[in-house]
Scaffold this motif. Sequence first.
Motif, PDB file in Angstrom:
ATOM      1  N   VAL A 186      -6.341   2.258  -3.942  1.00  0.00           N
ATOM      2  CA  VAL A 186      -6.111   1.085  -4.789  1.00  0.00           C
ATOM      3  C   VAL A 186      -6.297   1.436  -6.260  1.00  0.00           C
ATOM      4  O   VAL A 186      -5.611   0.885  -7.130  1.00  0.00           O
ATOM      5  N   ARG A 187      -7.193   2.358  -6.553  1.00  0.00           N
ATOM      6  CA  ARG A 187      -7.364   2.766  -7.964  1.00  0.00           C
ATOM      7  C   ARG A 187      -6.084   3.400  -8.495  1.00  0.00           C
ATOM      8  O   ARG A 187      -5.737   3.239  -9.667  1.00  0.00           O
ATOM      9  N   ARG A 188      -5.377   4.140  -7.664  1.00  0.00           N
ATOM     10  CA  ARG A 188      -4.148   4.794  -8.123  1.00  0.00           C
ATOM     11  C   ARG A 188      -3.022   3.791  -8.369  1.00  0.00           C
ATOM     12  O   ARG A 188      -2.023   4.135  -8.996  1.00  0.00           O
ATOM     13  N   SER A 189      -3.179   2.563  -7.882  1.00  0.00           N
ATOM     14  CA  SER A 189      -2.178   1.532  -8.148  1.00  0.00           C
ATOM     15  C   SER A 189      -2.506   0.699  -9.375  1.00  0.00           C
ATOM     16  O   SER A 189      -1.799  -0.264  -9.677  1.00  0.00           O
TER      17      SER A 189
ATOM     18  N   ASN B 203       0.187  -4.388  -8.130  1.00  0.00           N
ATOM     19  CA  ASN B 203       0.460  -3.601  -6.928  1.00  0.00           C
ATOM     20  C   ASN B 203      -0.810  -3.238  -6.165  1.00  0.00           C
ATOM     21  O   ASN B 203      -0.772  -2.369  -5.292  1.00  0.00           O
ATOM     22  N   CYS B 204      -1.900  -3.891  -6.485  1.00  0.00           N
ATOM     23  CA  CYS B 204      -3.175  -3.589  -5.842  1.00  0.00           C
ATOM     24  C   CYS B 204      -3.233  -4.258  -4.467  1.00  0.00           C
ATOM     25  O   CYS B 204      -3.130  -5.485  -4.354  1.00  0.00           O
TER      26      CYS B 204
ATOM     27  N   ALA C 154       0.874  -1.169   0.000  1.00  0.00           N
ATOM     28  CA  ALA C 154       0.000   0.000   0.000  1.00  0.00           C
ATOM     29  C   ALA C 154       0.908   1.215   0.000  1.00  0.00           C
ATOM     30  O   ALA C 154       1.938   1.230   0.689  1.00  0.00           O
ATOM     31  N   ALA C 155       0.552   2.218  -0.759  1.00  0.00           N
ATOM     32  CA  ALA C 155       1.368   3.431  -0.800  1.00  0.00           C
ATOM     33  C   ALA C 155       1.449   4.084   0.569  1.00  0.00           C
ATOM     34  O   ALA C 155       2.438   4.732   0.899  1.00  0.00           O
ATOM     35  N   SER C 156       0.412   3.880   1.403  1.00  0.00           N
ATOM     36  CA  SER C 156       0.367   4.510   2.721  1.00  0.00           C
ATOM     37  C   SER C 156       1.184   3.773   3.774  1.00  0.00           C
ATOM     38  O   SER C 156       1.373   4.304   4.880  1.00  0.00           O
TER      39      SER C 156
ATOM     40  N   ALA D  86      -4.159   2.170 -15.769  1.00  0.00           N
ATOM     41  CA  ALA D  86      -4.786   3.492 -15.835  1.00  0.00           C
ATOM     42  C   ALA D  86      -3.847   4.509 -16.463  1.00  0.00           C
ATOM     43  O   ALA D  86      -2.641   4.484 -16.231  1.00  0.00           O
ATOM     44  N   GLN D  87      -4.397   5.405 -17.231  1.00  0.00           N
ATOM     45  CA  GLN D  87      -3.640   6.505 -17.787  1.00  0.00           C
ATOM     46  C   GLN D  87      -3.652   7.671 -16.800  1.00  0.00           C
ATOM     47  O   GLN D  87      -4.605   7.834 -16.032  1.00  0.00           O
ATOM     48  N   VAL D  88      -2.605   8.462 -16.797  1.00  0.00           N
ATOM     49  CA  VAL D  88      -2.523   9.589 -15.875  1.00  0.00           C
ATOM     50  C   VAL D  88      -3.718  10.521 -16.078  1.00  0.00           C
ATOM     51  O   VAL D  88      -4.007  10.954 -17.190  1.00  0.00           O
ATOM     52  N   GLY D  89      -4.434  10.777 -14.988  1.00  0.00           N
ATOM     53  CA  GLY D  89      -5.565  11.679 -15.039  1.00  0.00           C
ATOM     54  C   GLY D  89      -6.844  11.063 -15.570  1.00  0.00           C
ATOM     55  O   GLY D  89      -7.870  11.730 -15.651  1.00  0.00           O
TER      56      GLY D  89
END
Length: 352
Positions: free
Chosen positions: A200-203, A232-233, A132-134, A207-210
């Motif tokens: 989790v969506r940001r991982s 990485n989810c 997790a990024a956090s 996904a394309q940026v933005g």
Amino acid sequence: MTPRWGLLLVNLGTPAAPTFGAVARYLREFLSDPRVLSLPAPLRWALLHLVILPFRSGKSAAAYRAVWTAEGSPLLVHSRALAAAVQEKLGPGARVELAMRYQEPSLQGALRRLRQAGVDRVVVFPLYPHYAASSWGSTAEAVMRLAAREWDVPSLAFVPPCYEDPRFIDACAQVARPLLEQLRPDKVVMSFHGLPEEHVRRSDASAQVGAPSPHCLARPDCCHTIAPANRNCYRAQCHATARLLAAALGLAAARWELAFQSRLTRRWIQPFFDQRIEALPGEGVKTVLVLEPSFVADCLETLEEVGIRARESFRAAGGEELTLCPSLNAHPAWVDAVVAMAREAAWVPVLE
């Protein structure tokens, strides 16, 4: 003997005492991290200082008092025991240091002690089995930032998230199996710490940026296998751990389920642990064993949130007994797993 390499074990953190002031200091540092509270800085400051710190510090302090030990915070006590056991296994050829991402013992102090011991090659083991990024990401970022301040920057290697490592799964199974055989519960609930859906969506690697995530949480089974898009989810990795652990324990599909605890809003990943615990008695489940594979050391979230509050909620809903399985703590199988994974990251053979 000068150690040839160092091992830095890092857990999330704990207040120094179960008091309003100590908890507020911990929450201030923890929630000021943009990887944890991912809001624009002005909004993060306002939410933290005007809402969270004034109103949550006292409640959290009371919860900490319910599980505090004579030796201190359970998380710190168990983490110290793990570090001591790992040091004994590794011997004088390696130097083991324990740090917390937030509060004490600090990352900066641990890196300084390794440097003073003559260590130039450091293996960092973030004690979070899932990415997790956090947690994992924040720890890795902080270690690299602190190491980069030195004129002589140490060589760093990181033990990756071990969510599907057979040694981690085996250690979890060894801790759970005796209770499972003794209690024979109607249901096993594998509870993992929750995260905001946005994290989790940001991982989502696809996904394309933005742009909106085309894969993450797009369908009910999106986390049921690990694929390039969700490698990485956090949620997908938790599902992988649960499947592997259920197989190791010989659990039939109807006998176990997965849930996420510690949610703050409805926009956190589901299913929600508290809702499932309250619903299970109505489904004919009278006894539950809760496993906590995302926590390698018992802490507030395991001992108080589950061992006290969830147990009371389950009984109030008509259940008979909810039992919390201990975390890995300093179990010998976990000590051996940590040693083996650290040696691999350091490229150190078993016989030095």
